[in-house]
Design a protein around this motif. Sequence first.
Motif, PDB file in Angstrom:
ATOM      1  N   THR A 169       0.836  -1.207   0.000  1.00  0.00           N
ATOM      2  CA  THR A 169       0.000   0.000   0.000  1.00  0.00           C
ATOM      3  C   THR A 169       0.868   1.252   0.000  1.00  0.00           C
ATOM      4  O   THR A 169       0.398   2.341  -0.248  1.00  0.00           O
ATOM      5  N   LYS A 170       2.128   1.066   0.330  1.00  0.00           N
ATOM      6  CA  LYS A 170       3.061   2.194   0.363  1.00  0.00           C
ATOM      7  C   LYS A 170       3.801   2.352  -0.954  1.00  0.00           C
ATOM      8  O   LYS A 170       4.832   3.013  -1.012  1.00  0.00           O
ATOM      9  N   GLY A 171       3.375   1.665  -2.001  1.00  0.00           N
ATOM     10  CA  GLY A 171       4.028   1.879  -3.279  1.00  0.00           C
ATOM     11  C   GLY A 171       4.325   0.601  -4.014  1.00  0.00           C
ATOM     12  O   GLY A 171       3.854  -0.475  -3.640  1.00  0.00           O
ATOM     13  N   ASN A 172       5.093   0.740  -5.070  1.00  0.00           N
ATOM     14  CA  ASN A 172       5.502  -0.405  -5.866  1.00  0.00           C
ATOM     15  C   ASN A 172       6.965  -0.215  -6.229  1.00  0.00           C
ATOM     16  O   ASN A 172       7.320   0.707  -6.971  1.00  0.00           O
ATOM     17  N   ILE A 173       7.816  -1.052  -5.652  1.00  0.00           N
ATOM     18  CA  ILE A 173       9.260  -0.912  -5.836  1.00  0.00           C
ATOM     19  C   ILE A 173       9.837  -2.250  -6.263  1.00  0.00           C
ATOM     20  O   ILE A 173       9.150  -3.270  -6.207  1.00  0.00           O
ATOM     21  N   LYS A 174      11.108  -2.242  -6.655  1.00  0.00           N
ATOM     22  CA  LYS A 174      11.697  -3.485  -7.166  1.00  0.00           C
ATOM     23  C   LYS A 174      11.974  -4.495  -6.060  1.00  0.00           C
ATOM     24  O   LYS A 174      11.607  -5.658  -6.147  1.00  0.00           O
TER      25      LYS A 174
ATOM     26  N   VAL B  45      17.133   3.442  -3.511  1.00  0.00           N
ATOM     27  CA  VAL B  45      16.553   4.661  -2.930  1.00  0.00           C
ATOM     28  C   VAL B  45      15.040   4.495  -2.777  1.00  0.00           C
ATOM     29  O   VAL B  45      14.454   4.837  -1.741  1.00  0.00           O
ATOM     30  N   ALA B  46      14.411   3.928  -3.826  1.00  0.00           N
ATOM     31  CA  ALA B  46      12.954   3.695  -3.759  1.00  0.00           C
ATOM     32  C   ALA B  46      12.633   2.784  -2.568  1.00  0.00           C
ATOM     33  O   ALA B  46      11.678   3.030  -1.810  1.00  0.00           O
ATOM     34  N   ALA B  47      13.460   1.750  -2.378  1.00  0.00           N
ATOM     35  CA  ALA B  47      13.225   0.807  -1.269  1.00  0.00           C
ATOM     36  C   ALA B  47      13.372   1.509   0.074  1.00  0.00           C
ATOM     37  O   ALA B  47      12.566   1.300   0.998  1.00  0.00           O
ATOM     38  N   ALA B  48      14.382   2.373   0.184  1.00  0.00           N
ATOM     39  CA  ALA B  48      14.593   3.090   1.451  1.00  0.00           C
ATOM     40  C   ALA B  48      13.443   4.048   1.727  1.00  0.00           C
ATOM     41  O   ALA B  48      12.981   4.166   2.868  1.00  0.00           O
ATOM     42  N   LEU B  49      12.974   4.729   0.701  1.00  0.00           N
ATOM     43  CA  LEU B  49      11.884   5.690   0.918  1.00  0.00           C
ATOM     44  C   LEU B  49      10.659   4.990   1.484  1.00  0.00           C
ATOM     45  O   LEU B  49      10.015   5.480   2.416  1.00  0.00           O
ATOM     46  N   VAL B  50      10.343   3.817   0.937  1.00  0.00           N
ATOM     47  CA  VAL B  50       9.173   3.077   1.419  1.00  0.00           C
ATOM     48  C   VAL B  50       9.452   2.470   2.793  1.00  0.00           C
ATOM     49  O   VAL B  50       8.670   2.643   3.735  1.00  0.00           O
TER      50      VAL B  50
END
Length: 423
Positions: free
Chosen positions: A6-11, A89-94
């Motif tokens: 629910t917090k996004g879609n990351i690799k 970075v995307a993973a850390a943000l989430v």
Amino acid sequence: MATETTKGNIKDASLAAEGVRRIEWAAREMPVVRLIRDRFLKEKPLAGLIMATCLHVTSETANLVIAMRDGGAEVVLCASNPLSTQDSVAAALVGEYGIATYAINGEDNETYYKHLNSALDHKPNITMDDGADLVAALHSTRTDMLDGIVGGTEETTTGVIRLNSLAAEGKLRYPIIAVNDADTKHFFDNRYGTGQSTLDGITRATNVLWAGKTVVVAGYGWCGKGVAMRAKGMGANVVVTEINPVRALEAAMDGHRVMSMLEASSIGDIFITLTGGMKAVSRPHIEVMKDGAIMANSGHFNVEIEIEALEEMADGKQEVRPMVDEYLMQDGRKLYLLGEGRLINLAAAEGHPSAVMDMSFANQALCAEYMAQTAHTLEKKVYAVPTDIDQEIGALKLRAMGITIDTLTTEQQKYLDSWDVGT
Ligand code: ADE
């Protein structure tokens, strides 16, 4: 495998620790954003706002969205380009900073737009674009979301051009600040940022020697100026192509050779497009290029090189290195396209260095605050960044760099304010 929450879609959520290290490394070079973040933490100027941001998902962007989160906003981030996302970075943000992020490096066009729409599903009040894709969606397929929007900001030249077209047709539905046009943005980010990072991207992709090469730079706006200056500094023979006579003159007087793209096509070793338009390099140019010529784009969209023509004219293509496609032409020449014609500085390198993004993103953060305070008084127009914001960022950056400058004495100020004192 992509991780969808629910917090996004990351690799890959397990990359978060690496992402945190990258974000903290970038922060060392972003003192102005840090100062703004510290003030935002105390004053919460964005409290209660939902912000949809469509930006390159890099460690520099992370520092911006964290500052705005600390300012009280709920921030959601989606990629502004399919190839520029730093997955860690995307993973850390989430995972570490609680910022919903929709971005996967290498995503296809369908996923790109799915991510953009997921960001809009958060029902934003403010949009922050790099290339105006959120605005374009809100004015076409997602008009359902327009009611909640009070204002927006735009990061880049191409986005500002799109917004001005929308405004000229009388169709712009909310006020937007053209962050790109601030002096502390384009003088530095477009010129020194693009100048350095474009050469960085091409070098990382190809390992070419610049010295002695003929480098054709299409477009002599601030980005083109930066690339031409840096290529010249590396020992290249720079050729500039332009459609604007004044800019062409400027390029000539800056010491570059200026000619038409058709003329340049048969002598260039490396072609770099930075026009903001389309087909700066097209079929007739590709027809006369030398065997071994390299083409790269550093403009916002992947339309500056006519890739369809290249595909049609070639017998086949193969990836010879990451980010390097070799096209075997019917007459036996081999031509090279870097990063699928997408902005090479972000596709093959890390985009602009943090120190320059510090100023661009300080503008974004302060313009978001300005929007939060004044949007209700603004018309549905494209606005310039207020001069006091621009000046404040310049002063803060100088201070962070340890540079002091002079101030006018009362006598000097009086002289400048007068009309009656001559020789
Ligand atoms: N645009 C160009 N370089 C960038 C970077 N490093 N981060 C975000 N946006 C950018």
